[in-house]
Design an enzyme around this catalytic site. Structure first.
Site, PDB file in Angstrom:
ATOM      1  N   ASP A  35      71.797  48.331  95.606  1.00  0.00           N
ATOM      2  CA  ASP A  35      70.433  49.079  95.831  1.00  0.00           C
ATOM      3  C   ASP A  35      70.672  49.714  97.115  1.00  0.00           C
ATOM      4  OD1 ASP A  35      67.271  48.209  94.830  1.00  0.00           O
ATOM      5  OD2 ASP A  35      67.438  49.149  96.817  1.00  0.00           O
ATOM      6  N   ASP A  55      73.641  53.918  98.674  1.00  0.00           N
ATOM      7  CA  ASP A  55      73.098  55.017  98.156  1.00  0.00           C
ATOM      8  C   ASP A  55      73.417  55.801  96.965  1.00  0.00           C
ATOM      9  OD1 ASP A  55      71.523  57.305  97.553  1.00  0.00           O
ATOM     10  OD2 ASP A  55      71.472  58.187  99.774  1.00  0.00           O
ATOM     11  N   ALA A 120      57.039  55.319  80.017  1.00  0.00           N
ATOM     12  CA  ALA A 120      56.214  55.923  79.117  1.00  0.00           C
ATOM     13  C   ALA A 120      55.472  57.282  79.830  1.00  0.00           C
ATOM     14  CB  ALA A 120      55.147  54.990  79.189  1.00  0.00           C
ATOM     15  N   TYR A 150      57.797  62.541  88.144  1.00  0.00           N
ATOM     16  CA  TYR A 150      58.590  61.522  87.602  1.00  0.00           C
ATOM     17  C   TYR A 150      58.930  61.479  85.988  1.00  0.00           C
ATOM     18  CZ  TYR A 150      58.667  56.331  86.824  1.00  0.00           C
ATOM     19  OH  TYR A 150      59.182  55.424  86.250  1.00  0.00           O
ATOM     20  N   LYS A 154      62.619  61.499  84.185  1.00  0.00           N
ATOM     21  CA  LYS A 154      63.058  60.679  83.189  1.00  0.00           C
ATOM     22  C   LYS A 154      63.357  61.079  81.757  1.00  0.00           C
ATOM     23  CE  LYS A 154      62.371  56.531  85.418  1.00  0.00           C
ATOM     24  NZ  LYS A 154      63.565  55.864  85.658  1.00  0.00           N
ATOM     25  N   LYS A 201      43.491  43.223  96.004  1.00  0.00           N
ATOM     26  CA  LYS A 201      42.202  43.718  96.559  1.00  0.00           C
ATOM     27  C   LYS A 201      41.292  42.253  96.062  1.00  0.00           C
ATOM     28  CE  LYS A 201      42.762  48.834  95.857  1.00  0.00           C
ATOM     29  NZ  LYS A 201      42.147  49.800  95.133  1.00  0.00           N
TER      30      LYS A 201
HETATM   31  P1  NAD Z   1      61.483  49.271  91.809  1.00  0.00           P
HETATM   32  O1  NAD Z   1      61.103  50.385  93.055  1.00  0.00           O
HETATM   33  O2  NAD Z   1      61.282  47.896  92.182  1.00  0.00           O
HETATM   34  O3  NAD Z   1      63.155  49.059  92.133  1.00  0.00           O
HETATM   35  C1  NAD Z   1      63.886  50.280  91.808  1.00  0.00           C
HETATM   36  C2  NAD Z   1      64.804  49.986  92.918  1.00  0.00           C
HETATM   37  O4  NAD Z   1      65.711  51.197  92.867  1.00  0.00           O
HETATM   38  C3  NAD Z   1      64.288  49.934  94.360  1.00  0.00           C
HETATM   39  O5  NAD Z   1      64.866  48.767  94.788  1.00  0.00           O
HETATM   40  C4  NAD Z   1      64.906  51.072  95.159  1.00  0.00           C
HETATM   41  O6  NAD Z   1      65.516  50.841  96.488  1.00  0.00           O
HETATM   42  C5  NAD Z   1      66.235  51.456  94.275  1.00  0.00           C
HETATM   43  N1  NAD Z   1      66.620  52.589  94.581  1.00  0.00           N
HETATM   44  C6  NAD Z   1      65.998  53.869  94.890  1.00  0.00           C
HETATM   45  N2  NAD Z   1      66.624  54.812  95.144  1.00  0.00           N
HETATM   46  C7  NAD Z   1      67.941  54.362  95.173  1.00  0.00           C
HETATM   47  C8  NAD Z   1      69.316  55.001  95.453  1.00  0.00           C
HETATM   48  N3  NAD Z   1      69.404  56.305  95.856  1.00  0.00           N
HETATM   49  N4  NAD Z   1      70.393  54.221  95.331  1.00  0.00           N
HETATM   50  C9  NAD Z   1      70.373  52.778  94.903  1.00  0.00           C
HETATM   51  N5  NAD Z   1      69.148  52.088  94.838  1.00  0.00           N
HETATM   52  C10 NAD Z   1      67.951  53.206  94.887  1.00  0.00           C
HETATM   53  O7  NAD Z   1      60.973  49.368  90.779  1.00  0.00           O
HETATM   54  P2  NAD Z   1      60.971  48.667  89.154  1.00  0.00           P
HETATM   55  O8  NAD Z   1      59.767  48.622  88.657  1.00  0.00           O
HETATM   56  O9  NAD Z   1      62.023  47.576  89.313  1.00  0.00           O
HETATM   57  O10 NAD Z   1      61.644  49.739  88.193  1.00  0.00           O
HETATM   58  C11 NAD Z   1      62.913  49.750  87.752  1.00  0.00           C
HETATM   59  C12 NAD Z   1      63.175  50.710  86.865  1.00  0.00           C
HETATM   60  O11 NAD Z   1      62.283  50.607  85.663  1.00  0.00           O
HETATM   61  C13 NAD Z   1      63.160  52.211  87.509  1.00  0.00           C
HETATM   62  O12 NAD Z   1      64.101  52.980  87.032  1.00  0.00           O
HETATM   63  C14 NAD Z   1      61.740  52.455  87.014  1.00  0.00           C
HETATM   64  O13 NAD Z   1      61.493  54.033  87.232  1.00  0.00           O
HETATM   65  C15 NAD Z   1      61.629  52.087  85.617  1.00  0.00           C
HETATM   66  N6  NAD Z   1      60.280  52.006  85.261  1.00  0.00           N
HETATM   67  C16 NAD Z   1      59.457  50.866  85.809  1.00  0.00           C
HETATM   68  C17 NAD Z   1      58.315  50.658  85.503  1.00  0.00           C
HETATM   69  C18 NAD Z   1      57.310  49.674  86.055  1.00  0.00           C
HETATM   70  O14 NAD Z   1      56.284  49.525  85.604  1.00  0.00           O
HETATM   71  N7  NAD Z   1      57.717  48.887  86.821  1.00  0.00           N
HETATM   72  C19 NAD Z   1      57.740  51.539  84.250  1.00  0.00           C
HETATM   73  C20 NAD Z   1      58.613  52.453  83.894  1.00  0.00           C
HETATM   74  C21 NAD Z   1      59.859  52.559  84.286  1.00  0.00           C
HETATM   75  O1  GDC Z   2      49.349  53.060  89.183  1.00  0.00           O
HETATM   76  P1  GDC Z   2      49.135  52.634  87.725  1.00  0.00           P
HETATM   77  O2  GDC Z   2      49.367  51.236  87.231  1.00  0.00           O
HETATM   78  O3  GDC Z   2      49.970  53.380  86.807  1.00  0.00           O
HETATM   79  O4  GDC Z   2      47.732  52.992  87.331  1.00  0.00           O
HETATM   80  C1  GDC Z   2      47.034  52.690  86.122  1.00  0.00           C
HETATM   81  C2  GDC Z   2      45.482  53.129  86.290  1.00  0.00           C
HETATM   82  O5  GDC Z   2      44.947  52.177  87.006  1.00  0.00           O
HETATM   83  C3  GDC Z   2      45.325  54.575  86.676  1.00  0.00           C
HETATM   84  O6  GDC Z   2      44.428  55.348  86.013  1.00  0.00           O
HETATM   85  C4  GDC Z   2      44.702  54.312  88.193  1.00  0.00           C
HETATM   86  O7  GDC Z   2      43.993  55.000  88.624  1.00  0.00           O
HETATM   87  C5  GDC Z   2      43.980  52.859  87.967  1.00  0.00           C
HETATM   88  N1  GDC Z   2      43.791  52.220  89.098  1.00  0.00           N
HETATM   89  C6  GDC Z   2      42.613  51.560  89.618  1.00  0.00           C
HETATM   90  N2  GDC Z   2      42.726  51.148  90.840  1.00  0.00           N
HETATM   91  C7  GDC Z   2      44.643  50.844  92.265  1.00  0.00           C
HETATM   92  O8  GDC Z   2      44.025  50.172  93.072  1.00  0.00           O
HETATM   93  C8  GDC Z   2      43.826  51.158  91.048  1.00  0.00           C
HETATM   94  N3  GDC Z   2      45.960  51.135  92.397  1.00  0.00           N
HETATM   95  C9  GDC Z   2      46.653  51.643  91.144  1.00  0.00           C
HETATM   96  N4  GDC Z   2      48.122  51.972  91.321  1.00  0.00           N
HETATM   97  N5  GDC Z   2      46.002  52.106  90.281  1.00  0.00           N
HETATM   98  C10 GDC Z   2      44.713  51.944  89.998  1.00  0.00           C
HETATM   99  C11 GDC Z   2      52.619  54.221  85.431  1.00  0.00           C
HETATM  100  C12 GDC Z   2      53.505  55.008  86.517  1.00  0.00           C
HETATM  101  C13 GDC Z   2      54.673  54.151  86.606  1.00  0.00           C
HETATM  102  C14 GDC Z   2      55.212  53.844  85.271  1.00  0.00           C
HETATM  103  C15 GDC Z   2      54.459  53.453  84.292  1.00  0.00           C
HETATM  104  C16 GDC Z   2      54.884  53.441  82.855  1.00  0.00           C
HETATM  105  O9  GDC Z   2      51.268  54.917  85.497  1.00  0.00           O
HETATM  106  O10 GDC Z   2      52.861  54.965  87.894  1.00  0.00           O
HETATM  107  O11 GDC Z   2      55.606  54.478  87.469  1.00  0.00           O
HETATM  108  O12 GDC Z   2      56.486  54.750  84.820  1.00  0.00           O
HETATM  109  O13 GDC Z   2      53.203  54.240  84.390  1.00  0.00           O
HETATM  110  O14 GDC Z   2      53.895  52.970  81.994  1.00  0.00           O
HETATM  111  P2  GDC Z   2      50.056  54.280  85.507  1.00  0.00           P
HETATM  112  O15 GDC Z   2      49.981  53.350  84.351  1.00  0.00           O
HETATM  113  O16 GDC Z   2      49.141  55.271  85.374  1.00  0.00           O
END
Ligand code: NAD
Ligand code: GDC
Length: 356
Positions: A35, A55, A120, A150, A154, A201
């Site tokens: 990481d 990195d 997604a 983003y 992807k 929250k």
């Molecule tokens: P996260 O941010 O907790 O983990 C991603 C990690 O990648 C971080 O620790 C970050 O430091 C590391 N990273 C970023 N840039 C880097 C670099 N240049 N070199 C090395 N490491 C680097 O996110 P996560 O929720 O664990 O997500 C993991 C993967 O799943 C990601 O590719 C994300 O896009 C994908 N994903 C996550 C979700 C979700 O809801 N969590 C949804 C859709 C896709």
């Molecule tokens: O941030 P998120 O979970 O991402 O937001 C879901 C919905 O919840 C949005 O409509 C947002 O406006 C609403 N929401 C309400 N209150 C708050 O306090 C809040 N914080 C946040 N964060 N949202 C709030 C995500 C991406 C991810 C990933 C996934 C794939 O989109 O952000 O990076 O890839 O999708 O499913 P979301 O679901 O829109």
């Protein structure tokens, strides 16, 4: 198999940390965890793994990480919830460097299998315009109109995995994660997604005695949320599978954001005044996962109920919050962005608010 060297990138992050833990449970003896973050910021770190802070935007670091590995799980990306991805599109797109260089390094180092974590957010916005829209099928990514920044990154990286498989024979597997939540996920600082944000929250409201909550949007948008254990199980099944095309990995338990808040309130034993902020980032109107393809191939789909996963997540965030309070950190104000480095600001909720 268990003596193969396995590389997990993004291992200091939320899902990467859980994946390393799971590989260890499965008996993998040689795990390289990489990481960009310094070790003290990793969500989870395991002394039995070879931990590297590198990195992976840089090709030479990808080669260093992939050397000797037979399997690669590429989870590294610069990402977050809507608050982050809507305000940091260029940073999100730059993650293309990670996947490009990791694929090249994997090929050069003779890696046998390569997993890519897509999202997604690749799906066409036109298919997500109603709160009750049907679950997204894999084909709904085209014609392409992904989440700006983003999502496009992807989608491009998914296709690069496909062409490395077709042209160079690298066995790539791609899963499109739908909003994943659970312990060790980001819960403050600006990158947190809705489940963790709402838990935080509610905890803040209880701790401060100010019994109100700011909800982004109208609360009527819909999402499905996948507990991290289901995500890890799914990754474990998709990696060795014959599913060559990108496949959904998500829950199909659809809820409105208002319903999400109600579940967390119930877990916390509190009812809060809801203040809706229409100026905050909101993303698509409705999004759910169609799991037909996943079920057909694996006879399995994510099934952990939202209520059950949220109870565990709430308990973990509650403990983290309490730990921080004991250490003397000030009570986090509503909307705090304490640990976010790159996020821009958006207007605050109107003071009057609305809602029940
Ligand atoms: P996260 O941010 O907790 O983990 C991603 C990690 O990648 C971080 O620790 C970050 O430091 C590391 N990273 C970023 N840039 C880097 C670099 N240049 N070199 C090395 N490491 C680097 O996110 P996560 O929720 O664990 O997500 C993991 C993967 O799943 C990601 O590719 C994300 O896009 C994908 N994903 C996550 C979700 C979700 O809801 N969590 C949804 C859709 C896709
Ligand atoms: O941030 P998120 O979970 O991402 O937001 C879901 C919905 O919840 C949005 O409509 C947002 O406006 C609403 N929401 C309400 N209150 C708050 O306090 C809040 N914080 C946040 N964060 N949202 C709030 C995500 C991406 C991810 C990933 C996934 C794939 O989109 O952000 O990076 O890839 O999708 O499913 P979301 O679901 O829109």
């Amino acid at each position: 198999m268990k003596s193969d060297l396995v590389l997990v990138t993004g291992a200091g992050g939320f899902i990467g940390g859980h994946l390393v833990a799971d590989l260890r449970r499965q008996g993998y003896r040689f795990i390289r965890a990489v990481d960009i973050k310094p070790f003290e910021d990793w969500c989870q770190i395991f002394s039995g793994a070879e931990n590297l802070s590198l990195d992976l935007n840089l090709r030479e670091n990808c080669l260093r990480a992939a050397r000797g590995a037979r399997q690669v799980y590429n989870l590294a990306a610069n990402m977050g919830g809507m608050g982050f991805i809507e305000n940091n599109k260029a940073l999100c797109m730059l993650s293309v460097l990670i996947n490009t260089h990791m694929l090249q390094a994997a090929l050069e180092c003779g890696v046998e299998r390569y997993f890519y974590s897509s999202s997604a957010c690749v799906y066409n916005a036109e298919k997500q315009k109603r709160p009750d829209c049907p679950g997204l099928k894999e084909e709904d990514a085209y014609p392409a109109m992904a989440e700006d920044g983003y999502g496009w990154e992807k989608l491009f990286s998914e296709r690069m995995c496909r062409h490395f498989r077709e042209d160079f024979g690298l066995q790539t597997r791609v899963a499109r994660f739908h909003n994943v939540y659970g312990p060790f996920g980001t819960w403050d600082g600006g990158r947190e997604k809705a489940p963790a944000a709402i838990c935080r929250k509610v905890i803040e409201a209880k701790a401060s005695g100010r019994l109100e909550i700011e909800i982004w949007g109208t609360g009527e948008r819909t999402r499905s949320f996948m507990y991290v254990d289901d995500c890890i199980t799914g990754i474990g099944k998709i990696m060795p599978s014959a599913i060559l095309e990108p496949v959904n990995l998500g829950s199909n338990e659809l809820v409105t954001i208002n319903q999400l808040v109600s579940i967390v309130e119930e877990i916390a034993g509190v009812r809060l005044k809801r203040i809706y902020n229409p100026s905050a980032p909101q993303g698509v109107t409705g999004r759910n996962s169609d799991n037909t393809l996943l079920r057909r191939h694996l006879n399995w789909e994510p099934g952990i109920p939202l209520r059950e996963g949220l109870a565990k997540t709430y308990a973990w965030i509650y403990d983290e919050f309490a730990k921080r309070q004991r250490l003397g950190a000030p009570l986090i104000a509503l909307g705090s962005r304490s640990r976010c480095d790159t996020q821009s600001l958006w207007p605050a909720a109107p003071a009057s608010g609305s809602g029940p």
